[in-house]
Structure formats: structure tokens, C-alpha cells
Design a protein around this motif. Structure first.
Motif, PDB file in Angstrom:
ATOM      1  N   ARG A   4       0.831  -1.208   0.000  1.00  0.00           N
ATOM      2  CA  ARG A   4       0.000   0.000   0.000  1.00  0.00           C
ATOM      3  C   ARG A   4       0.864   1.256   0.000  1.00  0.00           C
ATOM      4  O   ARG A   4       0.569   2.223  -0.699  1.00  0.00           O
ATOM      5  N   ALA A   8       1.310   4.080  -2.845  1.00  0.00           N
ATOM      6  CA  ALA A   8       1.136   5.487  -2.480  1.00  0.00           C
ATOM      7  C   ALA A   8       2.271   6.332  -3.034  1.00  0.00           C
ATOM      8  O   ALA A   8       2.047   7.438  -3.546  1.00  0.00           O
ATOM      9  N   THR A  11       1.835   6.747  -6.694  1.00  0.00           N
ATOM     10  CA  THR A  11       0.762   7.716  -6.933  1.00  0.00           C
ATOM     11  C   THR A  11       1.256   9.150  -6.751  1.00  0.00           C
ATOM     12  O   THR A  11       0.884  10.052  -7.509  1.00  0.00           O
ATOM     13  N   THR A  72      -7.507  12.544  -0.226  1.00  0.00           N
ATOM     14  CA  THR A  72      -7.402  11.808  -1.482  1.00  0.00           C
ATOM     15  C   THR A  72      -8.627  12.008  -2.360  1.00  0.00           C
ATOM     16  O   THR A  72      -8.517  12.050  -3.586  1.00  0.00           O
ATOM     17  N   ILE A 122       0.704  10.319   4.024  1.00  0.00           N
ATOM     18  CA  ILE A 122       1.325   9.050   3.645  1.00  0.00           C
ATOM     19  C   ILE A 122       2.426   8.676   4.634  1.00  0.00           C
ATOM     20  O   ILE A 122       2.565   7.505   5.022  1.00  0.00           O
ATOM     21  N   CYS A 225      -5.110   6.410 -10.341  1.00  0.00           N
ATOM     22  CA  CYS A 225      -4.282   5.887  -9.246  1.00  0.00           C
ATOM     23  C   CYS A 225      -4.665   6.522  -7.914  1.00  0.00           C
ATOM     24  O   CYS A 225      -4.700   5.837  -6.879  1.00  0.00           O
ATOM     25  N   LEU A 229      -5.896   4.654  -4.565  1.00  0.00           N
ATOM     26  CA  LEU A 229      -5.264   4.871  -3.273  1.00  0.00           C
ATOM     27  C   LEU A 229      -6.290   5.261  -2.218  1.00  0.00           C
ATOM     28  O   LEU A 229      -6.236   4.796  -1.074  1.00  0.00           O
TER      29      LEU A 229
END
Length: 452
Positions: A4, A8, A11, A72, A122, A225, A229
Motif C-alpha cells: 500500500r 502510495a 501515486t 485523497t 502518507i 491511481c 489509493l
């Protein structure tokens, strides 16, 4: 690093790529656009300066949007807006070209503000994934091993997981690394678009309008993307991605000397960057350099900026103060502008590289300071919103003033001299912003003193 977090980071790279393609492609094809539409200097100023003004005006909307949706989610909407605005530039209509450019700039404006917030989210998610069962922070992980005082908590409340500063030892390095990656890609993307737009136009037999529209494709990929996410974080129930990262309000940030210093540094460096993006290829075309070679100078500027964009944030997060570093990243810009001013065109590539090294360091340091000078994620959102709202309105003056001075004098030297003079206030603002002080803490102390 789990899958993940890897996704991230990917992205973030695609997100950063989509934030400057609009400007680089327009700059490289300015002559074609002006000739096809018979646009005068005023009309072209609308196309080059209008989007930068839009960056400042629309950046203020970020705080309002963050109070209603996840970070996001807002970024997905921004990227879709950028893609649509970029795509419609292929339509052979001057009003549609201008409208599409401004629509895309509105999306970029909000996305710019949320870039530092996305990075912080993140990094916090990264840290939470390594903490068993997402446990509370230990005393050893709090600065100085001390409890947070009630005066430093908004309203005397307990800090939530997403509001507590990340572990300074490891997470600060991650913050610097990811900020460097984001700003490096942002810096390079304008040059990528500038360098490839002319060859793509030639490959399409002069179809420059299609080239303008084709730059929507990578932005659309970034949007897909970002949507993925967002779903991944939502399914995981991530504590690092709150439903609302609301700001403390404009009055608090406007009272902070730290916030104003960061804003001034961000504004002047943006003024420099957008002036060069808008006019550097044209300056050398007017000196007899062909369009493709002039576009490649902007590519060299953007690619060289990657070096400092990657290294400066990591260095900044290791230093207790960033004042000396802020002055240092201004020096290459001064050297590059002196070179451009000297009209030594045989050294044009070197001047472009120096300008790039300065711009990459300045942008990455400005974005890093938005997190380093903020006590919490909410403070970072407020600080980023102010710095980019006021900063980009100031930045809009750069291309406008340079274009106006050139129109009045029919020479580029006075415009370049104006930019050279502006390096002095940028260095001063950076030195002040680099001091060890924090927005959020200073305002809460002031409110506490007033309350007592």
C-alpha cells in the motif's frame, strides 16, 4: 514497506507529474499559438499569467474542501478537472483554449495546496503501519520525552493519532524523502512537456493543438491511481487519512510571523519559476535560437532541478534550522540570471542548469517548510493554503511584469534584471522562515495569553 505504501509513493510521482504539464506545453508552443490565433501580447499574457493568478485565487478553496472530504477524494476531483481542462485545449477555439487552461489551473491550485498534506498523510500512514495495532505514541517518541501540554492542544483536547507529530528520528527522513520525490517530479514535468511538445508537433505534421490535448492522458492516469489509493486507505480504515483536515481558520495563520515568512519565500520563488517557464524559451528564440533548441533549454532547467529537489528536503529535515540552506539555494538562481543577462548564448545550457538547481531547491524547501513549520496536519493545511494563495498571486506578477517590460523596451535584459533583484528578498524570507519556530504553537500561545 508494504504494497500500500509502495503504491502510495507511485501515486505521488504520477500526481506530481500532472501538476506542471499544462505550463510546460503552453510555453514551448507559445509562438504557434500566437501565430494561429493572431494573439497580441495582452492576449498571450492572459494565457501565460491568467493560470498563475488562478493558482492563487483558487488555492484558498482547499481548506473549505478539506472540511468536507478526505484529502485523497479532493485530489481525485482536482486531477479530473486538470485532465478535462487540458484535453479541451485541442479544440480550435481561442475562448475554449483560455477557458480550458484556466479550468485546469483551478484544479492545479487546490492540488498544489494539498501536496504537502498528502505527503504528511502518507508518512503518518507509513508510521502507523509499523506500530503494532496502531498503538498510542510512547513518551520516548514525543519531543524531549514530555507530555503534550494542554496549551498546545486545540481547546485543551487530547491529540488524535493523525494530529500527533510523527516520530522525529525516522519519519522526518521519510518526510524529506517523499517531499523531495514530489517536488522533483513537479520540477521535471514542465521540462518534459516543453521538451517533447515541439518534437510531437513535428511528428503530427504540425498538429500542435492535438499535442496540447494529449497531455491530459498522464493526468487521467494519475487520477485513476489516486482514486485507487483513496479506496485502499478507506478499506484499511486508516487513521492517517481523516475525513476532514480542517484548518484553524484564516485569522490564526494571518497572525503568524512564521507563516508570513514561508509565504514570502514561496511567493518569490514561484515568481521566478513561472517567469522562466513562461519566457525563457522566448528569450532565446528572440536571440536567434530555434524553437526546438529553446524548448530543450527549459527541459535542461527542469531536469537539473531534480537534483536539488531530491536532496534539499532530506537535508532540511536533518537540520535544526534551515536559514543557511534557504540562502544557499538562492545562489544558483542568481548565477543563472547573471548568465542570461550577459547574453552569452553559447553558455545558455549552463545558465539553464544553474536556474534549475536553484528552482528545484527553492520549491522543495518551500514545500518542506510547510510541514516543518506546522505543528499538526491541520496546521500544515492552513499554512500551505496561505503560502500558495498569497504566494501564487505574487507569482503572477512575474510573467506579467517581464512581458510588460519587454513590450515597453523591446529588450529582455530589463526583465531579467528585475528577476535578479528579486533574489534578495527571497533570500531574506528564506532565512526568516528557516528559523526554528512553529505555526500553530505560536498562535495557540498567543490565544492562551490573551485568554489569561
Amino acid at each position: 514497506m508494504n504494497s500500500r505504501i509502495v503504491f502510495a509513493v507511485v501515486t505521488v510521482v504520477l500526481f506530481g507529474l500532472g501538476l506542471r504539464l499544462l505550463f510546460g506545453s503552453t510555453s514551448a508552443l507559445t509562438s504557434d499559438i500566437a501565430e494561429f490565433y493572431s494573439a497580441d501580447s495582452v492576449s498571450m499574457a492572459l494565457l501565460t499569467t491568467g493560470p498563475v493568478i488562478c493558482l492563487g485565487v483558487c488555492a484558498a478553496a482547499a481548506g473549505c474542501l478539506l472540511r468536507r472530504a478526505r484529502v485523497t477524494h479532493v485530489l481525485v476531483g482536482c486531477l479530473i478537472l486538470i485532465a478535462v481542462g487540458t484535453a479541451v485545449r485541442a479544440v480550435p477555439s481561442w475562448p475554449v483554449l483560455v477557458a480550458g487552461t484556466l479550468v485546469a489551473a483551478a484544479g492545479i491550485a487546490v492540488a498544489n495546496v494539498l501536496g504537502p498534506v498528502l505527503v504528511r498523510v502518507i508518512v503518518q500512514e507509513w508510521s502507523l503501519q509499523e506500530r503494532p495495532d496502531k498503538q498510542e505514541w510512547s513518551l520516548q517518541e514525543r519531543p524531549g520525552g514530555q507530555e503534550w501540554s494542554l496549551q498546545e492542544r486545540p481547546g485543551g483536547q487530547q491529540w488524535s493519532l493523525q494530529d500527533r507529530p510523527v516520530s522525529p528520528a525516522v519519519s522526518a527522513r521519510r518526510l524529506g524523502l517523499l517531499t523531495g520525490v514530489l517536488t522533483a517530479v513537479i520540477s521535471a514535468s514542465a521540462g518534459v512537456a516543453s521538451g517533447l511538445s515541439v518534437p510531437l508537433t513535428e511528428a503530427l505534421d504540425g498538429g500542435w493543438r492535438w499535442v496540447l490535448g494529449l497531455w491530459a492522458v498522464p493526468v487521467l492516469i494519475a487520477a485513476l491511481c489516486m482514486a485507487r489509493l483513496s479506496r485502499m486507505f478507506a478499506r484499511a480504515g486508516s487513521a492517517a487519512v481523516p475525513g476532514a483536515v480542517g484548518s484553524r481558520g484564516g485569522s490564526g495563520v494571518l497572525r503568524s510571523p512564521v507563516a508570513w515568512a514561508v509565504t514570502a519565500f514561496m511567493g518569490v520563488q514561484s515568481l521566478m519559476a513561472y517567469s522562466m517557464i513562461a519566457w525563457l524559451p522566448t528569450i532565446y528564440q528572440d536571440r536567434g535560437v530555434d524553437a526546438a533548441a529553446a524548448g530543450l533549454l527549459l527541459t535542461a532547467l527542469s531536469l537539473s532541478s531534480v537534483v536539488t529537489a531530491l536532496t534539499v528536503p532530506s537535508l532540511a529535515t536533518r537540520l535544526p534550522r534551515q536559514s543557511v540552506l534557504a540562502v544557499a539555494v538562492v545562489l544558483p538562481t542568481g548565477g543563472g540570471l547573471v548568465g542570461v543577462l550577459s547574453s552569452a548564448d553559447s553558455w545558455a545550457l549552463l545558465w539553464a542548469v544553474l536556474l534549475g538547481l536553484g528552482q528545484g531547491g527553492q520549491l522543495s524547501l518551500a514545500m518542506t517548510l510547510m510541514n516543518l513549520r506546522a505543528a499538526t496536519a491541520r496546521d500544515a493545511a492552513s499554512l500551505s493554503s496561505m503560502a500558495q494563495t498569497v504566494g501564487y498571486l505574487l507569482a503572477a506578477c512575474g510573467p506579467l511584469v517581464c512581458g510588460a517590460v519587454h513590450s515597453a523596451t523591446q529588450r529582455w535584459e530589463p526583465s531579467v534584471l528585475f528577476l535578479l533583484v528579486m533574489t534578495a528578498p527571497m533570500a531574506v524570507a528564506g532565512a526568516v522562515a528557516g528559523r526554528r519556530a512553529f505555526y500553530g504553537v505560536d498562535v495557540r500561545r498567543e490565544e492562551s495569553l490573551r485568554g489569561s
